[in-house]
Design an enzyme around this catalytic site. Structure first.
Site, short mmCIF file in Angstrom:
data_model
loop_
_atom_site.label_atom_id
_atom_site.label_comp_id
_atom_site.label_asym_id
_atom_site.label_seq_id
_atom_site.Cartn_x
_atom_site.Cartn_y
_atom_site.Cartn_z
CB CYS A 145 -6.05 -1.70 -1.50
SG CYS A 145 -7.22 -2.79 -0.74
CB THR A 146 -7.91 1.69 2.59
OG1 THR A 146 -9.00 0.88 2.21
CG2 THR A 146 -8.40 3.03 3.08
#
Lengths: 447, 183
Positions: free
Chosen positions: A209-210
């Protein structure tokens, strides 16, 4: 006996022709030893890259005559700065072939047989043919594989002492930038690779998700292109890190991503580095580590001095630091440990065998699941596998083990008594009773 | 050290007796540890597991999750697991094979679950991962988005998110994206 005449390696003679105080008990100085090393000792070098080139050169110059080298890679331009046996015109050719040829050209009398293939492609017997296996590898997987093969030859006697003649020693070198290690693995005596696998730091992995939402570094942008964008655009087509078109695509996507978020620093070589997990190699680190490995090999073969005990680390990042640490074996190691010896009747069924594990004082394993050479003989869970393996319970273990009189199998279950039960995975050495003098051929027909 | 005398003898022996044992399959330490994980699986009724390559290949398997509560109740979601020979040193590779409208799973099946990447530890197990995946369906999380749009809707308008999920699971469009039926 061979008469003592000076060899072309005078310094080597100082080690091999003269007695000493810190030599191994079996060491017998003399020209015979020097000749025996040439004549009888066979060494396999695994890997013909940065370490492998150095190792082949060092071993050839240390008086070894019979060398073989195995490597699955072809030479790339980026290898040439440190893999000094290769020239520009060799690019595209197998590393093993070229490395063997170059060393044979320079060191007269040495015989190097190259193997251009994957280590898994060789039959296990291939590895048993060598006295020592020297590793110049860059992956945990490959080390783990060779370790399991070499430890697979190890046999223990009834008192759980390793049988000397089945020990296949390894010397393992590894480098990463300015750091490196050299270690001696004597299966059954010193810790094997699996005993100390925790020494390897886990790989850095960024949260997906980063990468998708909040990239902050050039590496984030590259991993986004590699792990997320690639699949989005090329649905189903696997990314191949060795395909320059694929790498170029990831690079250009990473650049776009970096521009979008105003992140500097995405380059083609960084892209390769991040995707293939490459750390810049330092030629001198390889040279230092290989020299240590070659010397340990010579000491182990000849007994001319004590060997490294058992793990050397080298760090040249700031100043220079080396240290030798004596790691200890994991006595219950699934790969190199003796396992628990069980003498069984050929008539015992798998079900009775599982019951026996529960009562055995050294095991006390309840609800055991059993696996043998990659075949799952019985699984307690999940239900789908329990059902598929249940019919084995009434078959004799002897039959399930292909009527091999002595072999290793593994059991998983809950070990211990009462409140303190904990999950446990154990190696078992099964020996079937009353089969002495019966050959495999006879058994196949009878019983 | 090596006993050179024995080495010499062995050479001779080998020359005389060239037929060795038949080649055997090597079982990696990773496979053994996986065997332990699998034989100790303790899954809730909402999770199933299957082995497409039969009982002897545990390195590739599929997990089915059927949430019994929350936004995704009634749906069926399939995940593929690929295990490395150096498991548990390396985390399993997990993909969602069912196209799902979910803030933490993208349309390609990538899953944002911390224990699959940055927080993986060798003490964790297949059981832990399956519970983690199940948790994603009962507690979808807009703070770690892989599907940016779905995350924004969940954060700003949970009612709309709920109806989007229902529509996607029944087989239909959410925005421009079609989701095959999975209930």
């Amino acid at each position: 006996m061979v008469s003592i005449e000076p060899s072309r390696s005078r310094d080597l003679d100082k080690l091999l022709l003269r007695p000493g105080n810190i030599v191994a008990p079996t060491f017998e100085a003399g020209a015979q030893l020097r000749e025996d090393i040439k004549e009888y000792v066979r060494i396999l070098v695994v890997g013909a890259g940065g370490l492998g080139c150095e190792l082949l050169k060092d071993l050839a110059l240390s008086g070894f005559r019979n060398l073989e080298v195995i490597d699955m890679d072809r030479i790339e331009v980026t290898n040439l700065n440190r893999q000094f046996l290769f020239r520009h015109e060799d690019v595209g050719n197998p590393k093993a072939d070229v490395a063997a040829k170059r060393v044979m050209e320079r060191v007269s009398g040495v015989d190097i047989i190259p193997h251009f293939c994957r280590i898994e492609d060789k039959p296990l017997d291939f590895y048993n043919d060598f006295n020592i296996i020297v590793l110049g590898l860059d992956s945990i997987e490959a080390r783990s594989y060779i370790n399991s093969v070499a430890c697979g030859f190890l046999e223990y006697d009834a008192d759980d002492n390793p049988r000397q003649e089945t020990i296949k020693p390894m010397v393992d070198g590894g480098t990463e930038g300015f750091k490196g290690h050299a270690r001696v693995i004597v299966p059954g005596v010193t810790p094997c690779f699996e005993c100390t696998i925790w020494l390897f730091p886990p790989q850095v992995k960024f949260p997906l998700c980063t990468l998708a939402e909040t990239p902050r570094t050039a590496a984030h942008c590259i991993e986004y292109a590699h792990l997320i964008k690639w699949n989005e655009v090329h649905s189903g087509k696997a990314f191949d890190p060795d395909n320059p078109d694929h790498m170029q695509w990831v690079y250009s996507e990473a650049v776009k991503r970096a521009e979008l978020f105003g992140i500097p620093g995405v380059t083609y070589s960084l892209t390769q580095g991040v995707v293939k997990n490459i750390i810049p190699a330092i030629a001198s680190t390889n040279a230092i580590i290989s020299a240590a490995c070659a010397l340990e090999t010579l000491k182990m073969v000849s007994g001319c001095s004590k060997t490294l005990s058992n793990y050397l680390t080298y760090n040249g990042v700031e100043g220079l630091h080396t240290k030798v640490t004596e790691f200890v074996k994991d006595k219950d190691c699934l790969v190199c440990g003796p396992g628990v010896l069980l003498e069984l009747d050929t008539s015992i069924t798998l079900k009775k065998f599982i019951d026996l594990l529960e009562d055995h004082p050294k095991l006390l394993i309840a609800k055991a699941s059993i696996t043998y050479r990659g075949k799952n003989l019985y699984m307690q869970a999940p239900p789908v596998l329990e059902e598929m393996t249940r019919s084995n319970l009434d078959i004799t273990l002897f039959e399930l083990m292909d009527k091999i009189p002595e072999d290793t199998i593994h059991a998983t279950g809950l070990a211990g008594k009462g409140e303190t039960k904990q999950s446990s995975l154990r190696k078992l050495r099964v020996v079937f009773k009353g089969l002495d003098g019966v050959t495999d051929v006879d058994m196949a027909g009878g019983a | 050290m090596i006993n050179l005398f024995k080495v010499k003898e062995k050479r001779k022996e080998l020359a005389e007796n060239a037929n060795g044992r038949p080649p055997v399959k090597k079982q990696s330490a990773g496979e053994l540890r996986l065997h332990k994980d699998i034989s100790e699986l303790n899954l809730p009724k909402t999770c199933g597991i299957s082995f497409p390559n039969g009982k002897d290949d545990l390195m590739n398997f599929e997990v089915t999750i059927r949430p019994d509560e929350g936004y995704y109740m009634g749906g069926t979601f399939l995940f593929s697991f690929q295990i490395s020979p150096i498991y548990p040193h390396e985390a399993p590779k997990v993909k969602c094979k069912t196209k799902v409208y979910h803030p933490n799973i993208d349309l390609e099946g990538n899953v944002c679950l911390n224990i699959l990447r940055e927080d993986w530890k060798p003490v964790l197990s297949i059981n832990t991962i399956i519970y983690g995946l199940f948790h994603l369906f009962t507690e979808p999380n807009h703070e770690d988005p892989l599907n940016h749009d779905a995350a924004a809707v969940l954060r700003d308008n949970p009612k709309l998110f709920e109806s989007n999920v229902r529509r996607a699971m029944a087989g239909g469009y959410v925005g421009q994206t079609f989701f095959p039926r999975c209930v």
